[in-house]
Scaffold this motif. Sequence first.
Motif, PDB file in Angstrom:
ATOM      1  N   GLU A  42       0.855  -1.192   0.000  1.00 36.88           N
ATOM      2  CA  GLU A  42       0.000   0.000   0.000  1.00 36.88           C
ATOM      3  C   GLU A  42       0.890   1.241   0.000  1.00 36.88           C
ATOM      4  O   GLU A  42       1.776   1.364   0.834  1.00 36.88           O
ATOM      5  CB  GLU A  42      -0.922  -0.031   1.219  1.00 36.88           C
ATOM      6  CG  GLU A  42      -1.643   1.268   1.510  1.00 36.88           C
ATOM      7  CD  GLU A  42      -2.405   1.853   0.324  1.00 36.88           C
ATOM      8  OE1 GLU A  42      -3.219   1.146  -0.296  1.00 36.88           O
ATOM      9  OE2 GLU A  42      -2.171   3.047   0.003  1.00 36.88           O
ATOM     10  N   ASN A  50     -10.485   4.733  -1.531  1.00 32.92           N
ATOM     11  CA  ASN A  50     -11.947   4.770  -1.592  1.00 32.92           C
ATOM     12  C   ASN A  50     -12.594   4.031  -0.430  1.00 32.92           C
ATOM     13  O   ASN A  50     -13.717   4.355  -0.035  1.00 32.92           O
ATOM     14  CB  ASN A  50     -12.429   4.154  -2.907  1.00 32.92           C
ATOM     15  CG  ASN A  50     -12.055   5.013  -4.091  1.00 32.92           C
ATOM     16  OD1 ASN A  50     -11.648   6.155  -3.930  1.00 32.92           O
ATOM     17  ND2 ASN A  50     -12.177   4.462  -5.287  1.00 32.92           N
ATOM     18  N   THR A  51     -11.868   3.053   0.117  1.00 29.79           N
ATOM     19  CA  THR A  51     -12.434   2.303   1.239  1.00 29.79           C
ATOM     20  C   THR A  51     -12.785   3.226   2.400  1.00 29.79           C
ATOM     21  O   THR A  51     -13.812   3.035   3.057  1.00 29.79           O
ATOM     22  CB  THR A  51     -11.428   1.218   1.691  1.00 29.79           C
ATOM     23  OG1 THR A  51     -11.245   0.313   0.593  1.00 29.79           O
ATOM     24  CG2 THR A  51     -11.912   0.462   2.912  1.00 29.79           C
ATOM     25  N   THR A  55     -19.604   6.260   0.935  1.00 32.10           N
ATOM     26  CA  THR A  55     -20.785   6.546   1.757  1.00 32.10           C
ATOM     27  C   THR A  55     -21.374   5.262   2.356  1.00 32.10           C
ATOM     28  O   THR A  55     -22.486   5.281   2.871  1.00 32.10           O
ATOM     29  CB  THR A  55     -21.841   7.304   0.936  1.00 32.10           C
ATOM     30  OG1 THR A  55     -22.024   6.639  -0.310  1.00 32.10           O
ATOM     31  CG2 THR A  55     -21.404   8.735   0.668  1.00 32.10           C
ATOM     32  N   LYS A 348     -19.715  -2.208  -1.198  1.00 32.93           N
ATOM     33  CA  LYS A 348     -20.636  -3.297  -0.861  1.00 32.93           C
ATOM     34  C   LYS A 348     -20.102  -4.652  -1.316  1.00 32.93           C
ATOM     35  O   LYS A 348     -20.502  -5.693  -0.808  1.00 32.93           O
ATOM     36  CB  LYS A 348     -22.012  -3.040  -1.488  1.00 32.93           C
ATOM     37  CG  LYS A 348     -21.991  -3.054  -3.001  1.00 32.93           C
ATOM     38  CD  LYS A 348     -23.348  -2.816  -3.613  1.00 32.93           C
ATOM     39  CE  LYS A 348     -23.795  -1.372  -3.580  1.00 32.93           C
ATOM     40  NZ  LYS A 348     -22.922  -0.446  -4.350  1.00 32.93           N
TER      41      LYS A 348
HETATM   42  C1  FAD Z   1     -17.399   9.398  -2.400  1.00 34.24           C
HETATM   43  C2  FAD Z   1     -17.566   7.930  -2.671  1.00 34.24           C
HETATM   44  C3  FAD Z   1     -18.745   7.298  -2.297  1.00 34.24           C
HETATM   45  C4  FAD Z   1     -18.906   5.930  -2.516  1.00 34.24           C
HETATM   46  N1  FAD Z   1     -20.023   5.335  -2.029  1.00 34.24           N
HETATM   47  C5  FAD Z   1     -20.162   3.992  -2.131  1.00 34.24           C
HETATM   48  C6  FAD Z   1     -21.259   3.358  -1.508  1.00 34.24           C
HETATM   49  O1  FAD Z   1     -22.081   3.991  -0.841  1.00 34.24           O
HETATM   50  N2  FAD Z   1     -21.374   2.008  -1.644  1.00 34.24           N
HETATM   51  C7  FAD Z   1     -20.481   1.277  -2.361  1.00 34.24           C
HETATM   52  O2  FAD Z   1     -20.670   0.069  -2.481  1.00 34.24           O
HETATM   53  N3  FAD Z   1     -19.384   1.856  -2.928  1.00 34.24           N
HETATM   54  C8  FAD Z   1     -19.203   3.198  -2.817  1.00 34.24           C
HETATM   55  N4  FAD Z   1     -18.102   3.806  -3.370  1.00 34.24           N
HETATM   56  C9  FAD Z   1     -17.130   2.999  -4.133  1.00 34.24           C
HETATM   57  C10 FAD Z   1     -16.182   2.265  -3.200  1.00 34.24           C
HETATM   58  O3  FAD Z   1     -15.628   3.136  -2.255  1.00 34.24           O
HETATM   59  C11 FAD Z   1     -15.058   1.589  -3.978  1.00 34.24           C
HETATM   60  O4  FAD Z   1     -15.563   0.880  -5.097  1.00 34.24           O
HETATM   61  C12 FAD Z   1     -14.305   0.594  -3.104  1.00 34.24           C
HETATM   62  O5  FAD Z   1     -14.044   1.137  -1.823  1.00 34.24           O
HETATM   63  C13 FAD Z   1     -13.013   0.193  -3.772  1.00 34.24           C
HETATM   64  O6  FAD Z   1     -12.225  -0.514  -2.840  1.00 34.24           O
HETATM   65  P1  FAD Z   1     -10.733  -0.827  -3.184  1.00 34.24           P
HETATM   66  O7  FAD Z   1     -10.154  -1.570  -2.040  1.00 34.24           O
HETATM   67  O8  FAD Z   1     -10.678  -1.454  -4.531  1.00 34.24           O
HETATM   68  O9  FAD Z   1     -10.086   0.617  -3.384  1.00 34.24           O
HETATM   69  P2  FAD Z   1      -9.264   1.593  -2.423  1.00 34.24           P
HETATM   70  O10 FAD Z   1      -9.776   1.586  -1.040  1.00 34.24           O
HETATM   71  O11 FAD Z   1      -9.168   2.911  -3.119  1.00 34.24           O
HETATM   72  O12 FAD Z   1      -7.845   0.883  -2.379  1.00 34.24           O
HETATM   73  C14 FAD Z   1      -6.903   0.980  -3.429  1.00 34.24           C
HETATM   74  C15 FAD Z   1      -5.572   1.279  -2.787  1.00 34.24           C
HETATM   75  O13 FAD Z   1      -4.551   1.181  -3.770  1.00 34.24           O
HETATM   76  C16 FAD Z   1      -3.528   2.052  -3.361  1.00 34.24           C
HETATM   77  N5  FAD Z   1      -2.617   2.269  -4.493  1.00 34.24           N
HETATM   78  C17 FAD Z   1      -2.885   2.909  -5.659  1.00 34.24           C
HETATM   79  N6  FAD Z   1      -1.790   2.901  -6.449  1.00 34.24           N
HETATM   80  C18 FAD Z   1      -0.827   2.210  -5.779  1.00 34.24           C
HETATM   81  C19 FAD Z   1       0.530   1.859  -6.077  1.00 34.24           C
HETATM   82  N7  FAD Z   1       1.120   2.223  -7.222  1.00 34.24           N
HETATM   83  N8  FAD Z   1       1.224   1.152  -5.147  1.00 34.24           N
HETATM   84  C20 FAD Z   1       0.648   0.780  -3.959  1.00 34.24           C
HETATM   85  N9  FAD Z   1      -0.629   1.110  -3.638  1.00 34.24           N
HETATM   86  C21 FAD Z   1      -1.349   1.795  -4.533  1.00 34.24           C
HETATM   87  C22 FAD Z   1      -4.281   3.299  -2.907  1.00 34.24           C
HETATM   88  O14 FAD Z   1      -3.491   4.111  -2.064  1.00 34.24           O
HETATM   89  C23 FAD Z   1      -5.490   2.685  -2.206  1.00 34.24           C
HETATM   90  O15 FAD Z   1      -5.328   2.615  -0.809  1.00 34.24           O
HETATM   91  C24 FAD Z   1     -17.892   5.180  -3.175  1.00 34.24           C
HETATM   92  C25 FAD Z   1     -16.710   5.805  -3.559  1.00 34.24           C
HETATM   93  C26 FAD Z   1     -16.527   7.160  -3.295  1.00 34.24           C
HETATM   94  C27 FAD Z   1     -15.236   7.814  -3.677  1.00 34.24           C
END
Ligand code: FAD
Length: 394
Positions: A42, A50-51, A55, A348
């Motif tokens: 990370e 986004n996690t 919302t 979700k």
């Molecule tokens: C304002 C907002 C509201 C939302 N509301 C909802 C909702 O109500 N319900 C719902 O189901 N979804 C919702 N979503 C969507 C949801 O948040 C995301 O689809 C989901 O959290 C994605 O999870 P993730 O673990 O893939 O991404 P993330 O939590 O973004 O994790 C990806 C990680 O990769 C890391 N990263 C990136 N590039 C690199 C690199 N080169 N090297 C190492 N690390 C790297 C980042 O730092 C980040 O921590 C919302 C999103 C937003 C922004």
Amino acid sequence: MWRKAGPKARYSVVIIGGGGHGLATAYYLAKEHGIADVAVLEKGPIGLGNTGRNTTIIRSNYLWDESARMYEHSLKLWEGLSAELNFNVMLSQRGVLNLAHSEHDVREGKRRLNANRLNAIDAEWLDAAAVKRFCPVLSVSPDARYSVLGATLQRRGGVARHDAVAWGFARAADAHGVDIVENCEVIAIRTARGRVTGVDTTRGEIAADKVAIVAAGHNSVVAAMAGVRLPLQSHPLQALVSDPVKPVLDCVVMSNAVHVYLSQSDKGELVIGAGIDAYNSYAQRGSFHVIEAQMAALLELFPSFSRLNMLRSWAGIVDVSPDASPIIGGLPVGGLYLNGGWGTGGFKATPGAGHVFAHTIARDEPHPLAAPFSLDRFTTGALIDEHGAAGVAH
Ligand SMILES: Cc1cc2nc3c(=O)[nH]c(=O)nc-3n(C[C@H](O)[C@H](O)[C@H](O)COP(=O)(O)OP(=O)(O)OC[C@H]3O[C@@H](n4cnc5c(N)ncnc54)[C@H](O)[C@@H]3O)c2cc1C
């Protein structure tokens, strides 16, 4: 909670991205497939992508069979997740209303409701009076510009504490021996003879048999490091919260037509989501024009909130695919996998996507629920069009 692991020189699996999806993938790889020689890399602290910015709305009432099965699989995992992780993720199944404001919305809502029931997903239709009884603070006045004609209700839908999901998966993965390596940015992906061999990071080189990309808004940037061009567009998606107030809203309300979705947090803040910014960007910032549109939409539905103060706003970067459905599976480089394209709705899916993605990586073949979400659907044409599923227009 978890060890501050430093990177080792080699792992069986390297996961790029320490959001909920990356951490869940690591947990299920270790727990269900006995593969604990895993690092989650990370670039900052875990859970602040986004996690930690969404919302927190959880539901499974998607239209198409493929999506309905995937999100329902996830919702079932949510229902046992606090016990599974021995960590309270504060799942609150308070019910999700999707409002209908026109005859078209009513037809679409009922169509989705029937599709959901055929997939054994709980779904109810409420007329305007029933909506008012379920959510008294909502205005269903026929004089409103977007009057409420009815709504679908998924009672098992609701919200969960997003930080807790990251922390719970991190702690549980760590307990199985997974290394969670924070402040470690991947800057290159190494390949040889069409296969991944490892990654270069800000903390040195790491060799790996398999590399999984779970970097949300940065998925296309990371995949490009291995020469893979993904059909993803990265957009800011904004949200904001009000000052805390006493309990006024005990369900989740979503409206596709006016573009707002909200719930009330345990602290009392109204958590309010916006539509995506029209332009592509990697700026995780709020902006005034979006707040203005969001407030206008909020007051259409809840005139009584006009005296609320707003506390803070922010954005996350969401990766939107052409059919608004995720991409889960192998990429055209041996040993390289992607779980992305979740756009505005992947929170979700966190446990479900992590679960099926771990299977896909461990066995090097798609989990049956993940198979329809492979990258090649954009060449075969077998799209899963879920543009209508979100409270956000893409
Ligand atoms: C304002 C907002 C509201 C939302 N509301 C909802 C909702 O109500 N319900 C719902 O189901 N979804 C919702 N979503 C969507 C949801 O948040 C995301 O689809 C989901 O959290 C994605 O999870 P993730 O673990 O893939 O991404 P993330 O939590 O973004 O994790 C990806 C990680 O990769 C890391 N990263 C990136 N590039 C690199 C690199 N080169 N090297 C190492 N690390 C790297 C980042 O730092 C980040 O921590 C919302 C999103 C937003 C922004």
